[in-house]
Design an enzyme around this catalytic site. Structure first.
Site, PDB file in Angstrom:
ATOM      1  N   GLU A 115     -16.310  56.561  55.403  1.00  0.00           N
ATOM      2  CA  GLU A 115     -17.761  56.643  55.239  1.00  0.00           C
ATOM      3  C   GLU A 115     -18.150  57.958  54.586  1.00  0.00           C
ATOM      4  OE1 GLU A 115     -19.885  55.111  58.626  1.00  0.00           O
ATOM      5  OE2 GLU A 115     -21.521  56.550  58.370  1.00  0.00           O
ATOM      6  N   ASP A 117     -21.795  60.036  54.031  1.00  0.00           N
ATOM      7  CA  ASP A 117     -23.166  59.960  54.552  1.00  0.00           C
ATOM      8  C   ASP A 117     -24.126  60.981  53.969  1.00  0.00           C
ATOM      9  OD1 ASP A 117     -22.349  58.023  56.322  1.00  0.00           O
ATOM     10  OD2 ASP A 117     -22.283  59.343  58.058  1.00  0.00           O
ATOM     11  N   GLU A 119     -27.836  61.706  55.594  1.00  0.00           N
ATOM     12  CA  GLU A 119     -28.786  61.349  56.644  1.00  0.00           C
ATOM     13  C   GLU A 119     -29.946  62.336  56.606  1.00  0.00           C
ATOM     14  OE1 GLU A 119     -26.323  59.192  60.181  1.00  0.00           O
ATOM     15  OE2 GLU A 119     -26.073  61.364  60.021  1.00  0.00           O
TER      16      GLU A 119
END
Length: 305
Positions: A115, A117, A119
């Site tokens: 993953e 990311d 955010e």
């Protein structure tokens, strides 16, 4: 995801001005054309009634209320490339709200996922927005960095991009590199750099008031709902994964994002990156000796190489 951190609440207006001027002068060979419509690229993952578009279909909105959030994902998987989207984040009091823009090798949060990311952590009105980035390999993350921004991301659309090849991951904001995460061939069993599994690209909005704002001290004010994040101009220039014999199994250097110039920052990008390091870093797991008495191996790799 809870980390020790100190939030930057102010910084020099003169430095910000100098950085803005430097960013304007940044030259880059990066280019990717927005690719078709939402329906051509994405599927809604859940809560379709929390998803809306502009009349022309070019702006996409995700909403969060006390019942549920919403999310979408690409129809195709990719292994390496350039991935870009323009976002306008939730304005006003958005404490506890997380807008996520990320790549993942699985549809769910599986135990062996890779993953990458972005955010965006909501805040109380008047406080700075914080971006958290993270990298997972085979289900292991804990590689958080947090940055403040040099603009208000709720007032207009800004571009958030990921450059991913076998040599590095670079997180960009408006073409400015804010994080560089390097690979290394010096490790026989690489357990930190995601380079084997193809990934979908996702975005979602959800409630995380147990950790997102001031470590969970600030809770979501549902009287302010719905909370809406907006998207447009998705662009990808990457290797689409095609079974059973994908072209992405090995690197070929046929594409600009997999050639030598994309293996490291340019001179101008290094100047921008240095400014970000000096002024906008809120938290870096590689500097957290209390959390990691022995720092993870990847912390020894220079982002400047």
């Amino acid at each position: 995801m809870e980390t020790r951190r100190k939030i930057i609440t102010s910084y020099s207006s003169m430095a910000a001005l100098l950085f803005f001027m430097a960013a304007l002068m940044t030259s880059s060979s990066i280019a990717a054309t927005p690719t078709q419509s939402f329906e051509d690229n994405f599927n809604i993952m859940w809560s379709e009634n929390h998803f809306t578009t502009s009349e022309d279909g070019q702006i996409w909105n995700l909403a969060l209320d006390n019942d549920t959030g919403c999310g979408f994902q690409t129809k195709h998987m990719y292994r390496f490339g350039w991935f870009s989207m323009k976002l306008k984040l939730v304005g006003g009091d958005s404490a506890g709200v997380v807008t996520a823009y990320y790549m993942c090798s699985e549809n769910g949060a599986g135990p062996e996922r890779d993953e990458i990311d972005f955010e965006f952590l909501g805040n109380r009105t008047g406080q700075p927005y914080v971006i958290q980035t993270n990298v997972y390999k085979n289900g292991t993350g804990n590689r958080e960095m947090r940055h403040s921004l040099w603009f208000d991301p709720t007032k207009d659309y800004h571009t958030y991009s990921i450059l991913w090849n076998n040599h590095q991951l670079v997180f960009f904001v408006d073409r400015v590199p804010i994080r560089v995460y390097k690979n290394s061939d010096k490790v026989p069993n690489n357990d930190f750099f995601p380079n084997q599994k193809p990934m979908y690209l996702f975005s979602s909005i959800w409630n995380a008031d147990d950790w997102a704002t001031r470590g969970g001290l600030e809770k979501t004010d549902w009287k302010k709902a719905p909370f809406v994040s907006s998207y447009k101009d998705f662009a990808v220039d990457g290797c689409r994964w095609k079974d059973p014999f994908p072209a992405c199994v090995s690197t070929t250097t046929d594409n600009w994002w997999d050639q030598y110039d994309a293996w490291h920052l340019s001179k101008t990008q290094k100047m921008d990156y240095a400014w970000v390091q000096r002024n906008l870093v809120v938290y870096d797991y590689c500097q957290d000796h209390e959390r990691f008495p022995t720092l993870p191996w990847e912390c020894s790799i220079s982002p400047w190489a």
